[in-house]
Design a protein around this motif. Structure first.
Motif, PDB file in Angstrom:
ATOM      1  N   ARG A 258       0.842  -1.209   0.000  1.00  0.00           N
ATOM      2  CA  ARG A 258       0.000   0.000   0.000  1.00  0.00           C
ATOM      3  C   ARG A 258       0.880   1.263   0.000  1.00  0.00           C
ATOM      4  O   ARG A 258       0.662   2.185  -0.778  1.00  0.00           O
ATOM      5  CB  ARG A 258      -0.899   0.013   1.241  1.00  0.00           C
ATOM      6  N   LEU A 262       0.525   3.571  -3.117  1.00  0.00           N
ATOM      7  CA  LEU A 262      -0.225   4.797  -2.792  1.00  0.00           C
ATOM      8  C   LEU A 262       0.447   5.471  -1.592  1.00  0.00           C
ATOM      9  O   LEU A 262      -0.021   5.346  -0.456  1.00  0.00           O
ATOM     10  CB  LEU A 262      -1.678   4.456  -2.439  1.00  0.00           C
ATOM     11  N   ARG A 265      -1.322   7.122   1.461  1.00  0.00           N
ATOM     12  CA  ARG A 265      -2.008   6.322   2.485  1.00  0.00           C
ATOM     13  C   ARG A 265      -1.089   6.034   3.673  1.00  0.00           C
ATOM     14  O   ARG A 265      -1.540   5.866   4.783  1.00  0.00           O
ATOM     15  CB  ARG A 265      -2.502   4.983   1.897  1.00  0.00           C
ATOM     16  N   THR A 394      -5.906  -1.101   0.165  1.00  0.00           N
ATOM     17  CA  THR A 394      -5.899   0.345   0.413  1.00  0.00           C
ATOM     18  C   THR A 394      -6.535   0.722   1.742  1.00  0.00           C
ATOM     19  O   THR A 394      -6.058   1.626   2.425  1.00  0.00           O
ATOM     20  CB  THR A 394      -6.639   1.098  -0.719  1.00  0.00           C
TER      21      THR A 394
END
Ligand code: SF4
Ligand code: SF4
Length: 406
Positions: A258, A262, A265, A394
Motif C-alpha cells: 500500500r 499509494l 495512504r 488500500t
C-alpha cells in the motif's frame, strides 16, 4: 517572515476594527504543539493490569521490570471520562485493551465498554482466557490480536507446553461470536520459524483473518539467522504476489505494498511518521494512570507524556531526530521509521550493542523485504487486482490496530 496582515497594513491602520482584521487575516496555521494528538483519530491503549498468566521468554515488559509491577488500577472511570473530555473531544477514539494479560481484569474492560459505547474496541491478548469473555463483549471487538509465535513447537517453546493448542481451541470456540476480525500476532524470534508454520496460521486456521508479524526486538540475529529469515520472506512474498483474485492476508506485506503504490495512504493517518502511531496518536495508559507513547518504554521517565488523575497530556516525546538514519535510507518513503523505540535506543541513547545486534539487522530485513516486493512489480500487480482485493490493500481497518511495519 512578517505576518500577512502586517504587510497589508501600516501603523495607522492599527485602528481598524478587530472584526475587519480578522476577516482579512488568514486562519492561523495548524500547530501540532497545540493539540498533542496529530489528526482526528486516537488510540487509547488501556493497560488493565501488568499481571500475566504466562511467562514468555522474550516479553518486552520484562525490560525495566515493568511486568507484574502494577496489578491495581489507580484511576477510576470518571477520571478517565474527564481525561477523554478534556483532551480527546471530537476525535474518533478506539480503545485497545492491553497488559500484562488484559482479560485478567475483565471487570475494568466491561466498565469501559459500557461507559463509552460509541468507541471502537480491540483486545490484545495471549488467547488463553478468551473463552471467559461474554458474547456481548466479543461482539463489540473490532479486532482481537492474539499473540502466538508460529506453529505448535515454536509457540510452546516460548510460552509453555500446551499453549498453542489451547489458544487455537479458544479461537475456534469464539470466532463466530467476534464482531470484527481476529489477527494472529507473531513475534518472529526463532530464526528457524518456517514458511509452513506462518502460512498455516495465515490460511489454514479458520478463525484467523490476518497474520501480522514483527521481528523480535532482542539479540536473536546472530550467525546465519538473517539468511534463514530472508529465505522464508522470499517464499511469503512470492505467495503474496501469486494471486490477484484473493488476498494473502499478511499485514506487513499489505501495508508495505500500500505504501509503495499509494504513498499518501502511508502518511495521512500518521502525519508521515511511524506507522505504529507512537509519534502521533497512541496514548498508552498504565494501570497507575501514567501515560507513555510506547508500551515497551514505560520504564523510561523521559517518555512520560501525561497522567489520567491530574488530567494532563502533551505531545509524544518519541519523535524522529537527526541522529537517526531514516531520511537517507532507501526504505524511508514506505517504512517511515518502523520502530521508534529501536531507533531511540540505538541512535539517541547510543546503545551500540543494541544498535548492532537488534536495530541494524531488523533494518536490513525491512530493506530486503522492500527489494523483494519491488522484484514483483507491485504497481503492475495492484492494477490487475480484483476490486475487492484492491480495497483491502488500500483501506483495511486492520492497519489501525497493528504497527503495519514488521
Ligand atoms: S529501514 Fe531502518 S533506517 Fe530505514 S527507514 Fe526503516 S527504520 Fe529507518
Ligand atoms: S513499533 Fe512502536 S509501539 Fe512497538 S515497540 Fe516500536 S515504537 Fe513501541
Amino acid at each position: 517572515m512578517p505576518c500577512i496582515a502586517a504587510q497589508f497594513f501600516g501603523p495607522e491602520e492599527k485602528t481598524l476594527p478587530t472584526h475587519t482584521l480578522e476577516a482579512i487575516r488568514p486562519a492561523p496555521a495548524p500547530d501540532s504543539d497545540i493539540d498533542p494528538i496529530a489528526g482526528n483519530r486516537v488510540e487509547l491503549q488501556l493497560l488493565t493490569t501488568l499481571k500475566c498468566n504466562l511467562k514468555c521468554t522474550y516479553c518486552s515488559l520484562g525490560v525495566g521490570e515493568v511486568l507484574g509491577s502494577q496489578t491495581e488500577l489507580k484511576y477510576d472511570i470518571d477520571q478517565l471520562a474527564a481525561f477523554v473530555e478534556k483532551h480527546l473531544a471530537g476525535k474518533e477514539i478506539y480503545v485497545t485493551f492491553y497488559g500484562g494479560e488484559p482479560t485478567l481484569n475483565q471487570k475494568m474492560m466491561q466498565q469501559v465498554m459500557r461507559r463509552f459505547p460509541e468507541f471502537r474496541y480491540q483486545l490484545q491478548t495471549n488467547g488463553t482466557l478468551l473463552d471467559d469473555l461474554p458474547d456481548w463483549m466479543l461482539a463489540r471487538f473490532s479486532n482481537i490480536l492474539v499473540s502466538i509465535d508460529g506453529g505448535e513447537q515454536t509457540t510452546d517453546d516460548y510460552r509453555g507446553r500446551g499453549i498453542w493448542r489451547k489458544v487455537i481451541r479458544n479461537l475456534g470456540h469464539i470466532h463466530e461470536r467476534v464482531g470484527g476480525t481476529i489477527t494472529a500476532r507473531v513475534t518472529w524470534g526463532n530464526p528457524d520459524t518456517s514458511f509452513e508454520e506462518l502460512d498455516e496460521l495465515a490460511t489454514a486456521i479458520e478463525a484467523v483473518d490476518y497474520l501480522y508479524w514483527q521481528f523480535v526486538a532482542d539479540e536473536m540475529y546472530g550467525g546465519d539467522s538473517l539468511e534463514k529469515r530472508k529465505a522464508v520472506l522470499v517464499r511469503l512474498i512470492d505467495k503474496f504476489f501469486s494471486r490477484t483474485d484473493t488476498l494473502y492476508p499478511l499485514v506487513p506485506l499489505m501495508g508495505i505494498v500500500r505504501n509503495k503504490v499509494l504513498p499518501t495512504r502511508g502518511r495521512e493517518l500518521y502525519a508521515g511518521l511511524t506507522q505504529c502511531r507512537v509519534s502521533t496518536h497512541l496514548v498508552n495508559v498504565m494501570p497507575n494512570g501514567e501515560i507513555f507513547p510506547c508500551p515497551d518504554m514505560m520504564y523510561a521517565a523521559e517518555m512520560k507524556m501525561g497522567e489520567i488523575q491530574s488530567n494532563w497530556l502533551k505531545k509524544s516525546p518519541l519523535q524522529p531526530t537527526t541522529s537517526m538514519p531514516c531520511e537517507g535510507c532507501e526504505a524511508f518513503s514506505w517504512c517511515r521509521c518502523n520502530c521508534m523505540k529501536n531507533l531511540y535506543l540505538g541512535y539517541v541513547k547510543n546503545d551500540e550493542r543494541y544498535r548492532r545486534n537488534v536495530v541494524e539487522p531488523i533494518c536490513e530485513l525491512v530493506k530486503f523485504i522492500g527489494r523483494e516486493v519491488d522484484r514483483h512489480d507491485p504497481h503492475g500487480w495492484f492494477s490487475r487486482l480484483a476490486l475487492s482485493v484492491r480495497k483491502q490493500i488500500t483501506d483495511a481497518e486492520i492497519y489501525e490496530y497493528v504497527e503495519i511495519m514488521p
